[in-house]
Scaffold this motif. Structure first.
Motif, mmCIF file in Angstrom:
data_model
loop_
_atom_site.group_PDB
_atom_site.id
_atom_site.type_symbol
_atom_site.label_atom_id
_atom_site.label_comp_id
_atom_site.label_asym_id
_atom_site.label_seq_id
_atom_site.Cartn_x
_atom_site.Cartn_y
_atom_site.Cartn_z
ATOM 1 N N ASP A 101 0.801 -1.191 -0.022
ATOM 2 C CA ASP A 101 -0.051 0.024 -0.163
ATOM 3 C C ASP A 101 0.938 1.427 0.073
ATOM 4 N N ARG A 102 2.208 1.269 -0.185
ATOM 5 C CA ARG A 102 3.034 2.354 -0.083
ATOM 6 C C ARG A 102 3.019 3.006 -1.378
ATOM 7 N N ASN A 103 3.116 4.373 -1.212
ATOM 8 C CA ASN A 103 2.996 5.333 -2.508
ATOM 9 C C ASN A 103 3.683 4.941 -3.538
ATOM 10 N N VAL A 104 4.777 4.502 -3.426
ATOM 11 C CA VAL A 104 5.988 4.131 -4.683
ATOM 12 C C VAL A 104 5.376 3.125 -5.487
ATOM 13 N N ASP A 115 2.747 -5.561 -10.953
ATOM 14 C CA ASP A 115 2.254 -5.877 -9.642
ATOM 15 C C ASP A 115 3.166 -6.019 -8.599
ATOM 16 N N PRO A 116 2.979 -5.244 -7.352
ATOM 17 C CA PRO A 116 3.972 -5.193 -6.220
ATOM 18 C C PRO A 116 4.533 -6.577 -6.167
ATOM 19 N N ARG A 117 3.656 -7.548 -6.152
ATOM 20 C CA ARG A 117 4.284 -9.056 -5.726
ATOM 21 C C ARG A 117 5.374 -9.372 -6.701
ATOM 22 N N LEU A 118 5.168 -9.169 -8.156
ATOM 23 C CA LEU A 118 6.378 -9.454 -8.970
ATOM 24 C C LEU A 118 7.630 -8.532 -8.555
ATOM 25 N N CYS A 153 12.386 -1.917 -9.942
ATOM 26 C CA CYS A 153 11.534 -2.302 -8.982
ATOM 27 C C CYS A 153 12.231 -2.636 -7.716
ATOM 28 N N THR A 154 13.770 -2.757 -7.703
ATOM 29 C CA THR A 154 14.547 -2.866 -6.550
ATOM 30 C C THR A 154 14.519 -1.694 -5.802
ATOM 31 N N SER A 155 14.614 -0.635 -6.664
ATOM 32 C CA SER A 155 14.768 1.041 -6.179
ATOM 33 C C SER A 155 13.458 1.022 -5.398
ATOM 34 N N ARG A 156 12.434 0.522 -5.935
ATOM 35 C CA ARG A 156 11.087 0.852 -5.408
ATOM 36 C C ARG A 156 10.834 0.074 -4.098
ATOM 37 N N ALA A 160 10.001 1.238 -0.179
ATOM 38 C CA ALA A 160 8.999 0.870 0.638
ATOM 39 C C ALA A 160 9.333 0.392 1.859
ATOM 40 N N LEU A 161 10.581 -0.333 1.834
ATOM 41 C CA LEU A 161 10.875 -1.041 3.105
ATOM 42 C C LEU A 161 11.430 -0.190 3.940
#
Length: 391
Positions: A101-104, A115-118, A153-156, A160-161
Protein backbone atom coordinates in the motif's frame (compact mmCIF):
# COMPACT_ATOMS: atom_id res chain seq x y z
CA UNK A 1 43.34 3.89 -24.29
CA UNK A 2 40.49 5.92 -25.72
CA UNK A 3 37.00 4.38 -25.65
CA UNK A 4 35.65 3.20 -28.99
CA UNK A 5 32.58 5.28 -30.00
CA UNK A 6 29.38 3.44 -30.81
CA UNK A 7 27.97 3.19 -34.32
CA UNK A 8 25.26 5.71 -33.37
CA UNK A 9 27.81 8.28 -32.19
CA UNK A 10 29.91 7.82 -35.31
CA UNK A 11 26.86 8.32 -37.54
CA UNK A 12 25.82 11.44 -35.62
CA UNK A 13 29.34 12.84 -35.96
CA UNK A 14 29.37 12.16 -39.73
CA UNK A 15 25.94 13.80 -40.22
CA UNK A 16 26.97 16.86 -38.21
CA UNK A 17 30.05 17.27 -40.39
CA UNK A 18 27.87 16.84 -43.48
CA UNK A 19 25.37 19.50 -42.37
CA UNK A 20 28.10 21.95 -41.38
CA UNK A 21 29.92 21.32 -44.67
CA UNK A 22 26.75 22.02 -46.65
CA UNK A 23 26.27 25.33 -44.86
CA UNK A 24 29.85 26.36 -45.56
CA UNK A 25 29.43 25.46 -49.22
CA UNK A 26 26.37 27.73 -49.45
CA UNK A 27 28.51 30.67 -48.46
CA UNK A 28 30.71 30.09 -51.51
CA UNK A 29 27.95 29.30 -54.03
CA UNK A 30 25.53 31.65 -55.76
CA UNK A 31 21.81 31.47 -54.97
CA UNK A 32 20.90 29.22 -57.91
CA UNK A 33 23.42 26.59 -56.96
CA UNK A 34 22.42 26.89 -53.29
CA UNK A 35 18.78 26.17 -54.15
CA UNK A 36 19.79 22.97 -55.91
CA UNK A 37 21.68 21.83 -52.83
CA UNK A 38 18.94 22.83 -50.36
CA UNK A 39 17.00 19.57 -50.58
CA UNK A 40 20.05 17.48 -49.77
CA UNK A 41 20.89 19.64 -46.77
CA UNK A 42 17.32 19.33 -45.43
CA UNK A 43 17.44 15.55 -45.70
CA UNK A 44 20.67 15.43 -43.70
CA UNK A 45 19.25 17.75 -41.04
CA UNK A 46 16.06 15.72 -40.64
CA UNK A 47 18.03 12.47 -40.47
CA UNK A 48 20.30 13.94 -37.80
CA UNK A 49 17.30 15.04 -35.72
CA UNK A 50 15.70 11.60 -35.98
CA UNK A 51 18.84 9.77 -34.84
CA UNK A 52 19.45 12.19 -31.95
CA UNK A 53 15.84 11.67 -30.77
CA UNK A 54 16.27 7.90 -30.42
CA UNK A 55 18.34 6.13 -27.78
CA UNK A 56 19.33 3.18 -29.96
CA UNK A 57 20.32 2.99 -33.61
CA UNK A 58 19.43 -0.68 -33.92
CA UNK A 59 17.74 -1.99 -30.78
CA UNK A 60 17.92 -5.79 -30.74
CA UNK A 61 14.82 -7.64 -29.65
CA UNK A 62 15.43 -9.56 -26.42
CA UNK A 63 13.39 -12.73 -26.00
CA UNK A 64 11.49 -12.73 -22.71
CA UNK A 65 9.47 -15.40 -20.98
CA UNK A 66 7.27 -15.10 -17.92
CA UNK A 67 6.93 -18.86 -17.49
CA UNK A 68 9.14 -18.78 -14.39
CA UNK A 69 6.87 -16.28 -12.65
CA UNK A 70 3.55 -17.70 -13.83
CA UNK A 71 4.15 -21.44 -13.73
CA UNK A 72 7.36 -22.31 -11.87
CA UNK A 73 7.58 -20.20 -8.72
CA UNK A 74 3.90 -20.67 -7.68
CA UNK A 75 4.30 -24.47 -7.86
CA UNK A 76 7.59 -24.76 -5.97
CA UNK A 77 7.51 -26.47 -2.59
CA UNK A 78 8.28 -24.34 0.46
CA UNK A 79 11.91 -25.39 0.69
CA UNK A 80 12.72 -24.50 -2.92
CA UNK A 81 10.68 -21.30 -2.71
CA UNK A 82 12.84 -20.26 0.24
CA UNK A 83 15.97 -20.95 -1.81
CA UNK A 84 14.71 -18.56 -4.50
CA UNK A 85 13.65 -15.58 -2.36
CA UNK A 86 15.40 -16.29 1.00
CA UNK A 87 12.14 -16.46 2.97
CA UNK A 88 9.13 -18.72 3.38
CA UNK A 89 5.85 -18.15 1.56
CA UNK A 90 4.19 -16.91 4.75
CA UNK A 91 6.99 -14.42 5.40
CA UNK A 92 6.82 -13.29 1.77
CA UNK A 93 3.08 -12.66 2.00
CA UNK A 94 3.47 -10.77 5.29
CA UNK A 95 6.19 -8.58 3.83
CA UNK A 96 4.11 -7.95 0.70
CA UNK A 97 1.12 -6.99 2.85
CA UNK A 98 3.19 -4.40 4.71
CA UNK A 99 4.60 -2.62 1.65
CA UNK A 100 1.98 -3.08 -1.09
CA UNK A 101 0.00 0.00 0.00
CA UNK A 102 3.03 2.33 -0.11
CA UNK A 103 2.81 5.33 -2.42
CA UNK A 104 5.84 4.22 -4.43
CA UNK A 105 3.69 1.44 -5.94
CA UNK A 106 0.69 3.68 -6.71
CA UNK A 107 2.12 6.68 -8.49
CA UNK A 108 -0.12 7.84 -11.33
CA UNK A 109 1.67 7.43 -14.65
CA UNK A 110 0.64 6.81 -18.25
CA UNK A 111 1.79 3.20 -18.01
CA UNK A 112 0.44 1.27 -15.00
CA UNK A 113 2.99 -0.31 -12.68
CA UNK A 114 3.65 -4.01 -12.51
CA UNK A 115 2.14 -6.02 -9.67
CA UNK A 116 3.95 -5.27 -6.35
CA UNK A 117 4.13 -9.05 -5.84
CA UNK A 118 6.35 -9.39 -8.92
CA UNK A 119 8.47 -6.40 -7.88
CA UNK A 120 9.03 -7.78 -4.38
CA UNK A 121 9.83 -11.23 -5.76
CA UNK A 122 12.48 -9.79 -8.08
CA UNK A 123 13.92 -7.68 -5.24
CA UNK A 124 14.02 -10.64 -2.84
CA UNK A 125 15.75 -12.73 -5.51
CA UNK A 126 18.34 -9.95 -5.96
CA UNK A 127 18.92 -9.85 -2.18
CA UNK A 128 19.57 -13.58 -2.21
CA UNK A 129 21.89 -13.67 -5.23
CA UNK A 130 25.63 -13.14 -5.28
CA UNK A 131 28.47 -13.44 -7.76
CA UNK A 132 27.65 -13.83 -11.43
CA UNK A 133 24.10 -14.98 -10.63
CA UNK A 134 23.38 -11.45 -9.35
CA UNK A 135 23.91 -9.82 -12.76
CA UNK A 136 20.98 -7.76 -14.00
CA UNK A 137 20.89 -9.65 -17.29
CA UNK A 138 20.47 -13.08 -15.70
CA UNK A 139 17.83 -11.88 -13.26
CA UNK A 140 15.93 -10.06 -16.02
CA UNK A 141 15.85 -13.14 -18.25
CA UNK A 142 14.75 -15.32 -15.33
CA UNK A 143 11.70 -13.16 -14.66
CA UNK A 144 10.96 -12.16 -18.25
CA UNK A 145 11.59 -8.43 -17.77
CA UNK A 146 14.17 -5.87 -18.86
CA UNK A 147 17.38 -5.05 -17.02
CA UNK A 148 16.11 -1.54 -16.38
CA UNK A 149 12.94 -2.89 -14.75
CA UNK A 150 14.98 -5.05 -12.35
CA UNK A 151 16.86 -1.94 -11.22
CA UNK A 152 13.64 0.10 -11.02
CA UNK A 153 11.57 -2.36 -8.99
CA UNK A 154 14.49 -2.98 -6.63
CA UNK A 155 14.71 0.75 -5.95
CA UNK A 156 10.94 0.92 -5.36
CA UNK A 157 10.92 -2.00 -2.93
CA UNK A 158 13.92 -0.62 -1.04
CA UNK A 159 12.14 2.72 -0.69
CA UNK A 160 8.99 0.96 0.55
CA UNK A 161 10.93 -1.16 3.05
CA UNK A 162 12.83 1.82 4.45
CA UNK A 163 9.53 3.60 5.06
CA UNK A 164 8.74 0.86 7.63
CA UNK A 165 11.84 1.66 9.68
CA UNK A 166 11.13 2.15 13.39
CA UNK A 167 13.29 2.49 16.48
CA UNK A 168 12.62 0.74 19.74
CA UNK A 169 14.56 -0.26 22.83
CA UNK A 170 14.70 -3.50 24.69
CA UNK A 171 16.43 -4.18 27.99
CA UNK A 172 18.36 -7.43 28.31
CA UNK A 173 16.55 -8.76 31.34
CA UNK A 174 18.47 -11.95 32.16
CA UNK A 175 21.81 -11.34 30.49
CA UNK A 176 23.67 -10.86 33.76
CA UNK A 177 24.51 -7.29 32.71
CA UNK A 178 21.98 -5.02 34.45
CA UNK A 179 20.82 -1.97 32.47
CA UNK A 180 22.52 -3.20 29.29
CA UNK A 181 20.44 -2.26 26.24
CA UNK A 182 22.38 -3.94 23.44
CA UNK A 183 25.64 -5.12 21.90
CA UNK A 184 27.72 -2.91 19.64
CA UNK A 185 29.97 -4.02 16.79
CA UNK A 186 31.29 -2.77 13.49
CA UNK A 187 31.29 -4.61 10.20
CA UNK A 188 32.51 -4.06 6.65
CA UNK A 189 30.19 -4.44 3.68
CA UNK A 190 32.68 -5.44 0.94
CA UNK A 191 32.27 -4.02 -2.55
CA UNK A 192 32.75 -6.13 -5.67
CA UNK A 193 34.19 -3.20 -7.62
CA UNK A 194 36.54 -0.37 -6.75
CA UNK A 195 34.60 2.93 -6.58
CA UNK A 196 35.50 5.27 -9.44
CA UNK A 197 35.76 8.36 -7.24
CA UNK A 198 38.12 8.35 -4.23
CA UNK A 199 38.41 4.58 -4.45
CA UNK A 200 41.39 4.50 -2.06
CA UNK A 201 39.14 5.82 0.73
CA UNK A 202 37.08 2.63 0.51
CA UNK A 203 40.12 0.37 0.98
CA UNK A 204 39.84 -1.27 4.40
CA UNK A 205 42.23 -3.00 6.81
CA UNK A 206 40.72 -6.27 5.53
CA UNK A 207 42.33 -5.59 2.13
CA UNK A 208 39.00 -5.07 0.40
CA UNK A 209 37.01 -2.10 -0.81
CA UNK A 210 33.93 -1.62 1.31
CA UNK A 211 31.51 0.51 3.31
CA UNK A 212 31.69 0.57 7.11
CA UNK A 213 28.68 0.01 9.34
CA UNK A 214 28.02 0.05 13.08
CA UNK A 215 25.31 -2.29 14.34
CA UNK A 216 23.59 -2.62 17.71
CA UNK A 217 21.61 -5.80 18.35
CA UNK A 218 19.83 -7.28 21.34
CA UNK A 219 20.06 -10.77 22.81
CA UNK A 220 17.41 -12.00 20.35
CA UNK A 221 19.65 -11.04 17.41
CA UNK A 222 17.35 -8.23 16.39
CA UNK A 223 19.09 -5.15 15.02
CA UNK A 224 18.11 -2.13 17.10
CA UNK A 225 20.31 0.51 15.50
CA UNK A 226 22.50 0.83 12.44
CA UNK A 227 24.76 3.58 11.17
CA UNK A 228 26.19 2.94 7.71
CA UNK A 229 27.80 5.07 5.03
CA UNK A 230 31.43 5.79 5.99
CA UNK A 231 34.12 4.51 3.66
CA UNK A 232 35.86 1.26 4.53
CA UNK A 233 39.12 2.93 5.55
CA UNK A 234 37.45 4.61 8.53
CA UNK A 235 38.04 3.03 11.95
CA UNK A 236 34.98 1.49 13.67
CA UNK A 237 35.42 3.83 16.63
CA UNK A 238 35.33 6.88 14.39
CA UNK A 239 32.20 5.62 12.65
CA UNK A 240 30.53 5.15 16.02
CA UNK A 241 31.71 8.59 17.24
CA UNK A 242 29.95 10.24 14.28
CA UNK A 243 26.65 8.42 14.82
CA UNK A 244 23.60 9.78 16.62
CA UNK A 245 24.08 7.02 19.14
CA UNK A 246 27.29 8.65 20.38
CA UNK A 247 26.39 12.30 19.91
CA UNK A 248 22.92 12.21 21.50
CA UNK A 249 23.61 10.00 24.51
CA UNK A 250 21.57 12.15 26.89
CA UNK A 251 18.47 11.76 24.70
CA UNK A 252 18.88 8.11 23.73
CA UNK A 253 20.12 6.65 27.03
CA UNK A 254 18.70 6.98 30.52
CA UNK A 255 21.29 7.24 33.32
CA UNK A 256 22.98 3.89 33.88
CA UNK A 257 22.11 2.36 30.49
CA UNK A 258 24.97 1.22 28.28
CA UNK A 259 26.09 -0.92 25.35
CA UNK A 260 28.59 -3.77 25.36
CA UNK A 261 31.48 -3.48 22.90
CA UNK A 262 34.81 -5.08 22.13
CA UNK A 263 38.20 -3.52 22.78
CA UNK A 264 38.15 -1.63 19.46
CA UNK A 265 35.81 0.89 21.09
CA UNK A 266 36.74 3.46 23.69
CA UNK A 267 35.09 2.82 27.03
CA UNK A 268 32.69 5.61 28.01
CA UNK A 269 29.62 6.14 30.15
CA UNK A 270 27.42 4.48 27.48
CA UNK A 271 29.82 1.98 25.88
CA UNK A 272 31.47 -0.66 28.06
CA UNK A 273 34.31 -2.47 26.30
CA UNK A 274 36.54 -5.30 27.46
CA UNK A 275 39.78 -4.76 29.36
CA UNK A 276 43.01 -4.78 27.39
CA UNK A 277 46.46 -5.87 28.44
CA UNK A 278 47.92 -5.48 30.99
CA UNK A 279 44.64 -4.78 32.86
CA UNK A 280 43.07 -7.93 31.42
CA UNK A 281 45.60 -10.07 33.30
CA UNK A 282 43.94 -9.20 36.62
CA UNK A 283 41.74 -12.11 37.71
CA UNK A 284 38.50 -10.11 38.11
CA UNK A 285 39.06 -8.27 34.85
CA UNK A 286 39.74 -11.52 33.01
CA UNK A 287 36.55 -13.02 34.41
CA UNK A 288 34.59 -9.90 33.42
CA UNK A 289 36.00 -10.10 29.87
CA UNK A 290 34.84 -13.70 29.63
CA UNK A 291 31.27 -12.85 30.66
CA UNK A 292 31.21 -9.82 28.36
CA UNK A 293 32.42 -11.85 25.37
CA UNK A 294 29.85 -14.60 26.03
CA UNK A 295 27.05 -12.02 25.73
CA UNK A 296 28.52 -9.76 23.08
CA UNK A 297 29.09 -12.71 20.72
CA UNK A 298 25.39 -12.43 19.82
CA UNK A 299 25.95 -9.31 17.78
CA UNK A 300 28.54 -11.25 15.75
CA UNK A 301 25.97 -14.02 15.31
CA UNK A 302 23.54 -11.34 14.11
CA UNK A 303 25.98 -10.09 11.49
CA UNK A 304 26.72 -13.67 10.41
CA UNK A 305 23.02 -14.46 9.98
CA UNK A 306 22.46 -11.18 8.13
CA UNK A 307 25.24 -11.81 5.61
CA UNK A 308 24.35 -15.47 5.34
CA UNK A 309 20.73 -14.78 4.43
CA UNK A 310 21.65 -11.94 2.08
CA UNK A 311 24.86 -12.96 0.23
CA UNK A 312 25.19 -9.62 -1.63
CA UNK A 313 26.32 -8.11 1.69
CA UNK A 314 29.39 -10.34 1.45
CA UNK A 315 30.32 -8.65 -1.84
CA UNK A 316 28.00 -5.88 -2.99
CA UNK A 317 27.80 -5.62 -6.79
CA UNK A 318 26.90 -1.93 -6.94
CA UNK A 319 29.26 0.28 -8.90
CA UNK A 320 29.91 3.53 -7.05
CA UNK A 321 30.64 6.53 -9.27
CA UNK A 322 29.46 9.47 -7.17
CA UNK A 323 27.43 10.48 -4.13
CA UNK A 324 24.17 9.28 -5.68
CA UNK A 325 25.38 5.74 -6.30
CA UNK A 326 27.02 5.66 -2.85
CA UNK A 327 23.66 6.53 -1.28
CA UNK A 328 22.02 3.81 -3.40
CA UNK A 329 24.43 1.25 -1.92
CA UNK A 330 23.62 2.51 1.60
CA UNK A 331 19.87 2.17 0.97
CA UNK A 332 20.42 -1.38 -0.32
CA UNK A 333 22.28 -2.30 2.88
CA UNK A 334 19.63 -0.73 5.12
CA UNK A 335 16.84 -2.58 3.30
CA UNK A 336 18.59 -5.91 3.96
CA UNK A 337 18.96 -4.98 7.65
CA UNK A 338 15.28 -4.17 7.87
CA UNK A 339 14.29 -7.43 6.17
CA UNK A 340 16.55 -9.28 8.63
CA UNK A 341 14.41 -8.00 11.52
CA UNK A 342 11.16 -8.79 9.72
CA UNK A 343 12.25 -12.36 8.98
CA UNK A 344 13.73 -13.33 12.36
CA UNK A 345 10.61 -15.31 13.23
CA UNK A 346 10.35 -16.88 9.81
CA UNK A 347 9.44 -20.54 10.20
CA UNK A 348 11.92 -21.44 7.47
CA UNK A 349 15.47 -20.71 8.53
CA UNK A 350 18.41 -22.35 6.82
CA UNK A 351 21.18 -23.35 9.21
CA UNK A 352 23.73 -22.71 6.47
CA UNK A 353 22.95 -19.00 6.74
CA UNK A 354 24.72 -18.92 10.10
CA UNK A 355 27.97 -20.37 8.75
CA UNK A 356 29.29 -17.04 7.51
CA UNK A 357 32.03 -15.73 9.76
CA UNK A 358 33.98 -12.54 9.37
CA UNK A 359 37.75 -12.60 9.43
CA UNK A 360 38.70 -11.13 12.80
CA UNK A 361 41.69 -8.81 12.83
CA UNK A 362 43.36 -7.04 15.70
CA UNK A 363 41.95 -3.54 15.77
CA UNK A 364 43.13 -1.27 18.55
CA UNK A 365 41.02 1.65 19.75
CA UNK A 366 42.04 5.10 18.65
CA UNK A 367 42.24 6.53 22.15
CA UNK A 368 42.39 5.38 25.74
CA UNK A 369 39.27 4.97 27.84
CA UNK A 370 38.04 8.16 29.47
CA UNK A 371 38.29 8.56 33.23
CA UNK A 372 34.50 8.51 33.60
CA UNK A 373 34.38 5.47 31.32
CA UNK A 374 36.91 3.55 33.40
CA UNK A 375 35.08 4.18 36.66
CA UNK A 376 31.75 3.30 35.06
CA UNK A 377 33.16 0.06 33.65
CA UNK A 378 34.58 -0.83 37.07
CA UNK A 379 31.14 -0.31 38.64
CA UNK A 380 29.51 -2.48 35.96
CA UNK A 381 32.16 -5.14 36.54
CA UNK A 382 31.42 -5.26 40.26
CA UNK A 383 27.69 -5.62 39.66
CA UNK A 384 28.15 -8.32 37.04
CA UNK A 385 30.56 -10.38 39.14
CA UNK A 386 28.28 -10.09 42.20
CA UNK A 387 25.35 -11.37 40.14
CA UNK A 388 27.43 -14.28 38.84
CA UNK A 389 28.59 -15.21 42.35
CA UNK A 390 25.00 -15.31 43.60
CA UNK A 391 23.89 -17.73 40.92
Amino acid sequence: MMPIPSERKRLISDLEEWVVGRKLMKLNLDLAEADEEEDGADIATVLLQLICATRYLHRPEVLKSTHSVQYVLPLLDDERFKQEVRMSRDAFERTLGRISDRNVFHQHRKTPQADPRLQLMITAYCFGSSGSSASLGKIARRFGVSEGFVDLCTSRCIKALLSLETSEARILADSGFPDCVGMLDGTLIPLEYKPKKDGEDYWSHKSRYGISAVIVSDDKRKIRYVFVGFCGSVHDMRVYSNSRLASLTSKLFTPGEYLLADSAYTTSAVAVSSYKRPSSLVADNEQFNFHLASIRIRVEHTIGILKGRFPPLQSLRIKIFDKKTHERAVRWIKACLLLHNMLLKDSYFDSSWTKYREHITSDSPQQCATTDGKSFRDSVKERVLNIRRQR
